[in-house]
Design an enzyme around this catalytic site. Structure first.
Site, PDB file in Angstrom:
ATOM      1  N   HIS A  72      25.778  60.022  32.375  1.00 16.11           N
ATOM      2  CA  HIS A  72      25.620  59.955  33.350  1.00 16.11           C
ATOM      3  C   HIS A  72      25.563  58.196  33.399  1.00 16.11           C
ATOM      4  O   HIS A  72      25.548  57.415  32.527  1.00 16.11           O
ATOM      5  CB  HIS A  72      24.008  59.401  33.514  1.00 16.11           C
ATOM      6  CG  HIS A  72      23.044  60.575  34.018  1.00 16.11           C
ATOM      7  ND1 HIS A  72      22.360  61.238  35.061  1.00 16.11           N
ATOM      8  CD2 HIS A  72      24.228  61.856  33.847  1.00 16.11           C
ATOM      9  CE1 HIS A  72      22.358  62.437  35.467  1.00 16.11           C
ATOM     10  NE2 HIS A  72      23.043  62.941  34.706  1.00 16.11           N
ATOM     11  N   TYR A 201      15.135  56.823  40.276  1.00 11.41           N
ATOM     12  CA  TYR A 201      13.067  56.334  40.356  1.00 11.41           C
ATOM     13  C   TYR A 201      13.053  55.703  41.069  1.00 11.41           C
ATOM     14  O   TYR A 201      13.528  54.747  41.633  1.00 11.41           O
ATOM     15  CB  TYR A 201      13.034  55.446  38.538  1.00 11.41           C
ATOM     16  CG  TYR A 201      13.451  55.426  37.690  1.00 11.41           C
ATOM     17  CD1 TYR A 201      14.608  55.388  37.230  1.00 11.41           C
ATOM     18  CD2 TYR A 201      12.733  55.436  36.393  1.00 11.41           C
ATOM     19  CE1 TYR A 201      15.641  55.695  36.198  1.00 11.41           C
ATOM     20  CE2 TYR A 201      13.277  55.818  35.045  1.00 11.41           C
ATOM     21  CZ  TYR A 201      14.090  56.751  34.984  1.00 11.41           C
ATOM     22  OH  TYR A 201      14.412  56.149  33.683  1.00 11.41           O
ATOM     23  N   PRO A 293       7.108  55.852  29.345  1.00 12.91           N
ATOM     24  CA  PRO A 293       8.487  56.294  29.993  1.00 12.91           C
ATOM     25  C   PRO A 293       9.440  56.114  30.853  1.00 12.91           C
ATOM     26  O   PRO A 293      10.710  56.164  30.475  1.00 12.91           O
ATOM     27  CB  PRO A 293       7.546  57.828  30.078  1.00 12.91           C
ATOM     28  CG  PRO A 293       7.135  57.615  30.786  1.00 12.91           C
ATOM     29  CD  PRO A 293       5.944  56.721  29.899  1.00 12.91           C
ATOM     30  N   LYS A 297      12.576  54.996  26.991  1.00  8.29           N
ATOM     31  CA  LYS A 297      13.547  54.696  25.435  1.00  8.29           C
ATOM     32  C   LYS A 297      12.960  54.568  24.050  1.00  8.29           C
ATOM     33  O   LYS A 297      12.543  54.870  23.175  1.00  8.29           O
ATOM     34  CB  LYS A 297      12.982  52.991  25.121  1.00  8.29           C
ATOM     35  CG  LYS A 297      13.435  51.894  26.109  1.00  8.29           C
ATOM     36  CD  LYS A 297      14.844  51.658  26.033  1.00  8.29           C
ATOM     37  CE  LYS A 297      16.288  51.745  26.713  1.00  8.29           C
ATOM     38  NZ  LYS A 297      17.411  52.213  26.941  1.00  8.29           N
ATOM     39  N   TYR A 385      19.214  49.671  29.538  1.00 13.91           N
ATOM     40  CA  TYR A 385      18.641  50.796  30.436  1.00 13.91           C
ATOM     41  C   TYR A 385      19.832  51.519  29.133  1.00 13.91           C
ATOM     42  O   TYR A 385      19.699  52.815  28.647  1.00 13.91           O
ATOM     43  CB  TYR A 385      18.847  51.341  31.019  1.00 13.91           C
ATOM     44  CG  TYR A 385      18.453  52.375  31.592  1.00 13.91           C
ATOM     45  CD1 TYR A 385      17.386  52.924  32.523  1.00 13.91           C
ATOM     46  CD2 TYR A 385      19.299  53.795  32.158  1.00 13.91           C
ATOM     47  CE1 TYR A 385      16.875  54.498  32.659  1.00 13.91           C
ATOM     48  CE2 TYR A 385      19.149  55.110  32.568  1.00 13.91           C
ATOM     49  CZ  TYR A 385      18.181  55.094  32.470  1.00 13.91           C
ATOM     50  OH  TYR A 385      17.806  56.521  33.303  1.00 13.91           O
TER      51      TYR A 385
HETATM   52  C1  PHB Z   1      12.429  63.147  32.106  1.00 13.31           C
HETATM   53  O1  PHB Z   1      13.808  63.910  32.653  1.00 13.31           O
HETATM   54  O2  PHB Z   1      12.227  63.866  30.959  1.00 13.31           O
HETATM   55  C2  PHB Z   1      12.762  61.466  31.810  1.00 13.31           C
HETATM   56  C3  PHB Z   1      13.657  60.702  32.795  1.00 13.31           C
HETATM   57  C4  PHB Z   1      12.902  59.389  32.151  1.00 13.31           C
HETATM   58  C5  PHB Z   1      13.193  59.163  31.977  1.00 13.31           C
HETATM   59  C6  PHB Z   1      11.592  59.484  31.903  1.00 13.31           C
HETATM   60  C7  PHB Z   1      11.491  60.796  31.195  1.00 13.31           C
HETATM   61  O3  PHB Z   1      12.470  57.304  32.512  1.00 13.31           O
END
Ligand code: PHB
Ligand code: APR
Length: 390
Positions: A72, A201, A293, A297, A385
């Protein structure tokens, strides 16, 4: 029994360390309290920094990742109806992340260990690290009703947040830092193509949401829920209805609902234990720290701990130098705290807090607008990130 390093815990931290040590010719035993199936049944995040991808390659466990991992180059942040893309690649001189589930990472490390002829002792009960203050640590455990003791040079505490290793350290030798957030993430895994080709997000009036994925055919979605919520009370319809109300309309229109393969609520916590070394016991991964989450990280921090710890152990055995072991805690914690900061910051930007006032919401909006308008601000997000340097 005797070995060089006893590793407690067969999550990603323990398996990765074990595999790196085995390949470097350093004897190790992994003790895990659960069964292999239980360990493989846990669904967790799935965004890998390049440092983690490189370590998996070094561990000889990257073949499936190379085939199936999704590279990505960016992700989006939704804010109400607005949306802003963080161009990871463009803002970091070419760096990217790889979307690949932690469950798959664990499975790949398990098979690499099996192929290397090393095994994990599963269903080990009453695992107790002892005498790590002196020169001769011992780990005792029970298996099938029989008691065993392993003498070793070092113990790696890779046994997660609820493990025994951190608890074995005298409490006066530990400083704990913690923030518990007043909400959780309700996550759903579904066999449907993802809503967008990159992660989204979202901050909305109704709370946070995230559209993620595991493969071109499997999606992972989350919505923020209050800490008292129960997953059983969320039908698939209710979940997808809520998710669609929280993400920008174009994304909502592309969300494909389906029957949940997995549905669970995870609490959000920031936690750090200092230091990460006590004599011959070294903590790594979730045993020493937890991040919320947001920012993905957790697994990547486990990887950087293991990078430092593996290098230090190799230096000890190969070069006879303990400089890396001496520096381990300080080095690991320096990176841990920066990831804690980023995860805390992203959590604050994107969630609804129960006590949040009109002022707090305006601050989130101002932060979002600053991000959209300032290359410096989005570069800062991007470099965190993709992962700060080791
Ligand atoms: C996930 O795909 O489970 C996932 C992706 C990004 C995050 C947290 C969880 O920040
Ligand atoms: N004895 C033996 N094993 C134990 C004990 C014990 N007393 N206590 C816990 N364990 C095992 C757990 O069953 C688990 O399999 O230790 C393992 C720890 O694994 P994880 O919790 O996955 O921790 P870690 O390997 O550090 O991985 C970090 O996992 O939770 C995510 O966000 C986190 O992605 C990050 C990653």
């Amino acid at each position: 029994m005797r070995t060089q390093v006893v590793i407690i815990g067969a999550g990603p931290s323990g398996l990765l360390l074990g595999q790196l040590l085995t390949r470097a010719g350093i004897d190790n035993v992994i003790l895990e309290q659960r069964s292999a199936d239980y360990v493989l049944g846990r669904i967790r995040a799935g965004v890998l920094e390049q440092g983690m991808v490189d370590l998996l390659a070094e561990a000889g466990a990257d073949a499936r990742l190379r085939e199936l991992g999704l590279v990505h180059e960016g992700f989006s942040i939704g804010f109400g109806e607005r949306s802003f893309r963080i161009d990871l690649k463009g803002l970091t001189a070419g760096k990217t992340v790889t979307v690949y589930g932690q469950t798959e990472v664990t499975a790949d490390l398990m098979s690499a260990r099996h192929e290397a002829g090393s095994e994990v002792i599963y269903a080990a009960e009453d695992v107790s690290p002892m005498d790590f203050d002196g020169g001769h640590p011992i780990v005792s455990f029970r298996k099938d009703g029989k008691g065993y003791e392993i003498r070793c040079d070092f113990i790696a505490g890779c046994d997660g947040f609820h493990g025994v290793c951190r608890r074995s350290v005298p409490s006066k030798a530990l400083s704990l830092f913690e923030r518990i957030y007043p909400f959780g993430w309700l996550g759903v895994l579904v066999d449907q193509p993802p809503a967008a080709h990159e992660l989204v997000y979202a901050n909305s009036e109704r709370g946070f949401a995230l559209c993620s994925m595991r493969s071109p055919k499997r999606s992972r979605y989350y919505v923020q829920v209050s800490a008292s919520e129960r997953a059983e009370d969320w039908s698939d319809d209710r979940f997808f209805d809520e998710l669609r109300r929280r993400v920008p309309k174009d994304v909502a229109d592309s969300v494909r609902a389906g029957a949940a393969i997995e549905k669970s609520i995870a609490p959000l916590r920031s936690f750090v234990a200092e230091p990460m070394r006590f004599g011959r016991l070294f903590l790594a991964g979730d045993a020493a720290h937890i991040v919320p989450p947001t920012g993905a990280k957790g697994l990547n921090l486990a990887a950087s701990d293991i990078r430092y710890l593996f290098d230090a152990l190799r230096e000890h055995y190969r070069d006879g130098s303990d400089a890396g072991l001496e520096a381990y805690s300080k080095r690991a914690l320096a990176r841990v705290w920066k990831a804690e900061r980023f995860s805390w910051w992203m959590t604050g930007l994107l969630h609804r807090f129960p006590e949040s006032s009109g002022f707090d919401q305006r601050m989130q909006l101002a932060e979002f607008e600053y991000l959209c308008a300032s290359r410096a601000a989005s570069m800062s997000v991007a470099e965190n990130y993709v992962g700060l340097p080791y």
